[in-house]
Design a protein around this motif. Structure first.
Motif, mmCIF file in Angstrom:
data_model
loop_
_atom_site.group_PDB
_atom_site.id
_atom_site.type_symbol
_atom_site.label_atom_id
_atom_site.label_comp_id
_atom_site.label_asym_id
_atom_site.label_seq_id
_atom_site.Cartn_x
_atom_site.Cartn_y
_atom_site.Cartn_z
ATOM 1 N N THR A 1 -1.715 -1.917 -10.825
ATOM 2 C CA THR A 1 -2.512 -1.617 -12.022
ATOM 3 C C THR A 1 -3.798 -0.884 -11.665
ATOM 4 N N GLY A 2 -4.370 -1.203 -10.505
ATOM 5 C CA GLY A 2 -5.580 -0.520 -10.052
ATOM 6 C C GLY A 2 -5.348 0.959 -9.775
ATOM 7 N N ALA A 3 -4.107 1.304 -9.457
ATOM 8 C CA ALA A 3 -3.760 2.706 -9.182
ATOM 9 C C ALA A 3 -3.405 3.454 -10.464
ATOM 10 N N GLY A 4 -3.496 2.758 -11.608
ATOM 11 C CA GLY A 4 -3.189 3.411 -12.881
ATOM 12 C C GLY A 4 -1.724 3.383 -13.253
ATOM 13 N N LEU A 5 -0.934 2.606 -12.530
ATOM 14 C CA LEU A 5 0.489 2.469 -12.840
ATOM 15 C C LEU A 5 0.692 1.238 -13.721
ATOM 16 N N LYS A 6 1.784 1.223 -14.461
ATOM 17 C CA LYS A 6 2.099 0.047 -15.274
ATOM 18 C C LYS A 6 2.823 -0.967 -14.410
ATOM 19 N N TRP A 7 2.480 -2.216 -14.612
ATOM 20 C CA TRP A 7 3.094 -3.324 -13.889
ATOM 21 C C TRP A 7 4.050 -4.025 -14.835
ATOM 22 N N ILE A 8 5.316 -4.098 -14.458
ATOM 23 C CA ILE A 8 6.304 -4.784 -15.279
ATOM 24 C C ILE A 8 6.462 -6.185 -14.699
ATOM 25 N N ASP B 1 0.833 -1.208 0.000
ATOM 26 C CA ASP B 1 0.000 0.000 0.000
ATOM 27 C C ASP B 1 0.868 1.259 0.000
ATOM 28 N N ARG B 2 1.877 1.276 0.846
ATOM 29 C CA ARG B 2 2.762 2.451 0.943
ATOM 30 C C ARG B 2 3.574 2.625 -0.346
ATOM 31 N N PHE C 1 -0.530 -7.452 -4.983
ATOM 32 C CA PHE C 1 0.298 -6.268 -5.209
ATOM 33 C C PHE C 1 0.227 -5.851 -6.673
ATOM 34 N N ALA C 2 0.300 -6.817 -7.575
ATOM 35 C CA ALA C 2 0.180 -6.511 -9.010
ATOM 36 C C ALA C 2 -1.156 -5.812 -9.287
ATOM 37 N N GLU C 3 -2.216 -6.284 -8.653
ATOM 38 C CA GLU C 3 -3.543 -5.660 -8.835
ATOM 39 C C GLU C 3 -3.597 -4.255 -8.251
ATOM 40 N N GLU D 1 2.199 9.444 -5.705
ATOM 41 C CA GLU D 1 2.548 10.799 -5.241
ATOM 42 C C GLU D 1 3.709 11.391 -6.039
ATOM 43 N N ARG D 2 4.643 10.559 -6.444
ATOM 44 C CA ARG D 2 5.844 11.035 -7.134
ATOM 45 C C ARG D 2 5.746 10.977 -8.660
ATOM 46 N N GLY D 3 4.590 10.590 -9.163
ATOM 47 C CA GLY D 3 4.396 10.571 -10.609
ATOM 48 C C GLY D 3 5.161 9.471 -11.322
ATOM 49 N N ILE D 4 5.423 8.384 -10.634
ATOM 50 C CA ILE D 4 6.141 7.262 -11.237
ATOM 51 C C ILE D 4 5.216 6.567 -12.229
#
Length: 156
Positions: free
Chosen positions: A90-97, A58-59, A85-87, A66-69
């Motif tokens: 991706t659920g937060a709109g970040l790309k999962w590698i 979560d953190r 964690f993968a979900e 927050e940092r625009g990663i």
């Protein structure tokens, strides 16, 4: 986005990831606990996301947002084997590698992953595969050693 990859891991996986991502022209953020802030991989990164634990998904996700990663790479071990964690990533709109969460779940079961690998082999090769370690013909030295050991002999 600013083309920054977060490596959610520590130690050797981070050092390898830093080299590769920097060579690709990407910025690299790393996670670090307070105890690890002096480690070499932290000093080589472009950005540090301090976390209380490397398993605090979560953190990590909140800090990345927050940092625009742009993307998160968990490397191996730790969070790479955690489908939730993968979900979250991706659920937060970040790309999962990494593999999708469903694949991580499937690979957690040795029986299921073996079955799927055999299916994939059959689909791509048009014939079934031989199960590993079950064919003495494919492993003559091992078979000979086992037969000799059963007879009480040593094989060089």
């Amino acid at each position: 986005m600013n083309r920054t990859i977060l490596i959610a891991n520590r130690g050797e996986p981070v050092i390898r990831g830093l080299k590769t991502f920097h060579r690709l022209g990407l910025k690299v953020a790393v996670t670090a606990t307070p105890e690890d802030l002096g480690q070499p991989w932290v000093g080589r990164s472009d950005l540090v996301l301090e976390v209380p634990s490397y398993l605090d998904g979560d953190r990590i996700v909140a800090g990345a947002k927050e940092r625009g990663i742009e993307a998160v790479w968990p490397a191996w071990g730790f969070l790479s084997e955690n489908p939730s964690f993968a979900e979250k990533v991706t659920g937060a709109g970040l790309k999962w590698i990494g593999p999708p969460a469903e694949v991580i779940r499937q690979m957690a079961s040795k029986e299921e992953s073996s079955r799927r690998a055999a299916e994939a082999w059959r689909a791509s090769h048009g014939r079934p595969s031989l199960a590993s370690g079950r064919s003495a013909a494919l492993q003559p030295r091992r078979a000979r050693t086992q037969r000799s050991a059963a007879r009480g002999r040593c094989v060089p």
